[in-house]
Structure formats: C-alpha cells, structure tokens
Design a protein around this motif. Structure first.
Motif, PDB file in Angstrom:
ATOM      1  N   SER A 165       0.848  -1.203   0.000  1.00 54.85           N
ATOM      2  CA  SER A 165       0.000   0.000   0.000  1.00 54.85           C
ATOM      3  C   SER A 165       0.882   1.250   0.000  1.00 54.85           C
ATOM      4  O   SER A 165       2.105   1.168   0.149  1.00 54.85           O
ATOM      5  CB  SER A 165      -0.920   0.006   1.228  1.00 54.85           C
ATOM      6  OG  SER A 165      -0.143   0.178   2.398  1.00 54.85           O
ATOM      7  N   ASP A 169      -3.007   5.581   1.231  1.00 52.22           N
ATOM      8  CA  ASP A 169      -4.071   4.625   1.544  1.00 52.22           C
ATOM      9  C   ASP A 169      -4.497   4.713   3.005  1.00 52.22           C
ATOM     10  O   ASP A 169      -5.501   4.114   3.395  1.00 52.22           O
ATOM     11  CB  ASP A 169      -3.601   3.191   1.213  1.00 52.22           C
ATOM     12  CG  ASP A 169      -3.452   2.994  -0.293  1.00 52.22           C
ATOM     13  OD1 ASP A 169      -4.275   3.568  -1.043  1.00 52.22           O
ATOM     14  OD2 ASP A 169      -2.502   2.313  -0.713  1.00 52.22           O
ATOM     15  N   ARG A 174      -5.046  10.934   4.694  1.00 51.63           N
ATOM     16  CA  ARG A 174      -5.979  11.642   3.800  1.00 51.63           C
ATOM     17  C   ARG A 174      -6.771  12.707   4.563  1.00 51.63           C
ATOM     18  O   ARG A 174      -7.063  13.773   4.026  1.00 51.63           O
ATOM     19  CB  ARG A 174      -6.931  10.645   3.128  1.00 51.63           C
ATOM     20  CG  ARG A 174      -6.247   9.705   2.134  1.00 51.63           C
ATOM     21  CD  ARG A 174      -7.276   9.066   1.205  1.00 51.63           C
ATOM     22  NE  ARG A 174      -8.334   8.373   1.945  1.00 51.63           N
ATOM     23  CZ  ARG A 174      -8.265   7.098   2.371  1.00 51.63           C
ATOM     24  NH1 ARG A 174      -7.188   6.375   2.111  1.00 51.63           N
ATOM     25  NH2 ARG A 174      -9.268   6.558   3.027  1.00 51.63           N
TER      26      ARG A 174
END
Ligand SMILES: Cc1cc2nc3c(=O)[nH]c(=O)nc-3n(C[C@H](O)[C@H](O)[C@H](O)COP(=O)(O)OP(=O)(O)OC[C@H]3O[C@@H](n4cnc5c(N)ncnc54)[C@H](O)[C@@H]3O)c2cc1C
Length: 276
Positions: A165, A169, A174
């Motif tokens: 990943s 991710d 995020r």
C-alpha cells in the motif's frame, strides 16, 4: 519601482514600538545648518533586502510631531546613502533574504518626503497596508501550496511494501491532506476576494484587507504543519521542499501588522470601535 527596475523596501519597524509600525519612536529634526529638509536619524529593527534595495521607504515622527502617529515617510535611495546595515541576517529560514537592522542618519531634502508633512500615517494605512497585506498573504499561501503539493506527491508515491500500500491509503493521512487542502482553497479565494474589493474601492475593503492577511498567515501555519506530519521523517530531509516552506511560512504572522493585532483590528471594525 512600479516598472520593476528598482527594488524598494519598507524601513518601518523600530525596537521602541516593536510590531506597532504605525508609531515610530524616532523623530526627524530641523537641520542645524538651517537648510531646508530634515535630519533623519532612525534605528530600524528589521528591513527586508537591507543593503540590497535601491529605495528605502523610511518612517519617522514628523519634526515637532506630538502624537505617535504624526509621521512622515521618506524615500531614501541607495545612491543618496546615509545609512548602514547594522548586522547580517541570521534567523530561521528565509535564507534568500536579508531582513537586517539598519541605521539611518542623514539629511534629507523635502523632495524625498512622500506626501505632505504629517501624512505618513495616512499613507501607511491607505496605500501601504492594502498592497502589503495582499502581497504577504499571497506569498504565505504560495508557500503553503508548495508544501501541500509536495506532500500529496510524497504520500501518493511512498510505499509500505510489506502491506502493498501507499501512505495515501491511510485514512488518517488523507484526513490531514483534506483539511489542509480545504483551508488553503478557502484562503486563496479570500485573497482574490480582497483584491477585487480593493480594486472596486468597496466600502468593506478595509475589513477584507485586515482579515485576509491574518487568515492566510494562520492557514499557512496549519497547512505547512500538516504537510510536515503526513510526510513523516521524509519532511525533515531536504529532498522534499516541505521543511523549507514550513520554516519560511512561520514569518508571515509576525510581519506587522501581526495576525493577533489584525484579529483585534478586525473585531474593532466590526464592533464600530476606533482602530487606534
Ligand atoms: C523575516 C522578517 C522580515 C521583516 N521585514 C520587515 C521590513 O522589511 N520592514 C519592516 O519595517 N519590518 C519588518 N519586519 C518586522 C515585522 O514587521 C515586525 O515588526 C516584527 O517582526 C515584530 O516583532 P517583535 O518582536 O517586535 O514583536 P512584538 O511587537 O514584540 O510582538 C510580540 C507578540 O505580541 C503580539 N502583540 C503586540 N501588540 C499586540 C496588540 N496590540 N494586540 C495583540 N497582540 C499584540 C504580537 O502579535 C506578537 O505575537 C520583519 C520581520 C521579520 C520576521
């Protein structure tokens, strides 16, 4: 200066009145030889591009001025001289600049005064403040944009091979990128709106001028901080431009008028109180 051929700078801040740049404690004197013009003697605590600028816009209390804001501005050119850079730039980040203390001690003719005698305060507020706020807010957001773009690039590419990943991710990464991106986008629009208000001579232009610099400076603190966080140790290394933007962005909020002073001015304007 307007055509971009000469570099100008502001020599406003003084140790005695600190970030309250509108109240220089230095005071011009009549010249002892009786000639026209004044003796300009002022110690300035920070002057960006000190020793490199072609024109220094120097503030001082007017001859005989009795209130802190009875001031004049003089355009002292490098060619005119009568000043020295008191110390080299030694500070956090901003390695490409020279924000040094300077001493001015020179006779200046009336023709070098910008505007009528005693008009310095009005020029600072009416002319310098809108341009300075827009420029400062734009630079501070440019630093934040550079940090965010570098961070997005890094988290999109950096892999956790054992998990197959990328950093992007991770929802926590995020979330930080999302918060930083939306704060930045909102403040970029705030600066555009401020530019439009100034250009249109809108009644509430001053409210925008006061708010946009403070909000942009604080947004840049948040965005560059989040960029450092999501890039982890890589942010400290120089192969990403994040640490540079993080350091440089920290200067915006202390460049006068400081963010805290601007929030106070903004609130005073909203509440119908005098700013000074
Ligand atoms: C990199 C750099 C470049 C600079 N370039 C220039 C330049 O080119 N020309 C120039 O004239 N100046 C320049 N300055 C000076 C700058 O504009 C400020 O005057 C200076 O940074 C203020 O520092 P200080 O320690 O005197 O702050 P202080 O005035 O001591 O402030 C300390 C803290 O008190 C807060 N504070 C002070 N008064 C109030 C108030 N009334 N309400 C709420 N909070 C308040 C401030 O917000 C700040 O958080 C520069 C500064 C830096 C850092």
């Amino acid at each position: 200066m307007a055509s971009g051929e000469l570099l100008g700078t502001l020599a406003f801040s003084e140790k005695g009145s600190r970030s309250h740049f509108w109240a220089p404690v230095s005071q011009a004197r009549a010249r002892s030889d009786g000639s026209r013009g004044v003796q300009l003697t002022a110690d300035k605590s920070w002057v960006t591009s000190a020793g490199h600028a072609d024109v220094y816009v120097v503030s001082t209390k007017s001859v005989g001025g009795e209130t802190p804001t009875t001031t004049d501005l003089y355009a002292v050119t490098a060619e005119h001289g009568g000043f020295e850079v008191s110390a080299p730039w030694l500070g956090m980040g901003l390695r490409g600049n020279a924000s040094s203390p300077m001493r001015f001690d020179t006779g200046v003719e009336e023709g070098l005064r910008l505007g009528d005698s005693g008009s310095g305060f009005g020029t600072m507020m009416g002319v310098v403040l809108p341009w300075f706020s827009l420029g400062n807010a734009s630079i501070t957001l440019g630093l934040a944009r550079a940090a965010l773009e570098a961070a997005v690039g890094h988290v999109s590419g950096a892999r956790l091979e054992h998990l197959d990943s990328r950093l992007a991710d991770l929802p926590t990464i995020r979330a930080r990128i999302g918060r930083a991106g939306t704060v930045l986008a909102a403040n970029e629009e705030y600066v555009w709106a401020t530019a439009r208000k100034i250009a249109a001579g809108a009644d509430d232009a001053m409210l925008y001028v006061l708010g946009a610099k403070a909000a942009a400076n604080d947004a840049a603190l948040l965005v560059t901080d989040e960029a450092m966080r999501v890039c982890g140790g890589a942010a400290f290394s120089r192969h990403l431009p994040v640490e540079r933007a993080f350091r440089d962005a920290r200067a915006g909020h202390v460049m006068a008028p400081t963010s805290d002073i601007l929030y106070d001015f903004y609130a005073k304007l909203l509440c119908g109180m005098d700013l000074f």
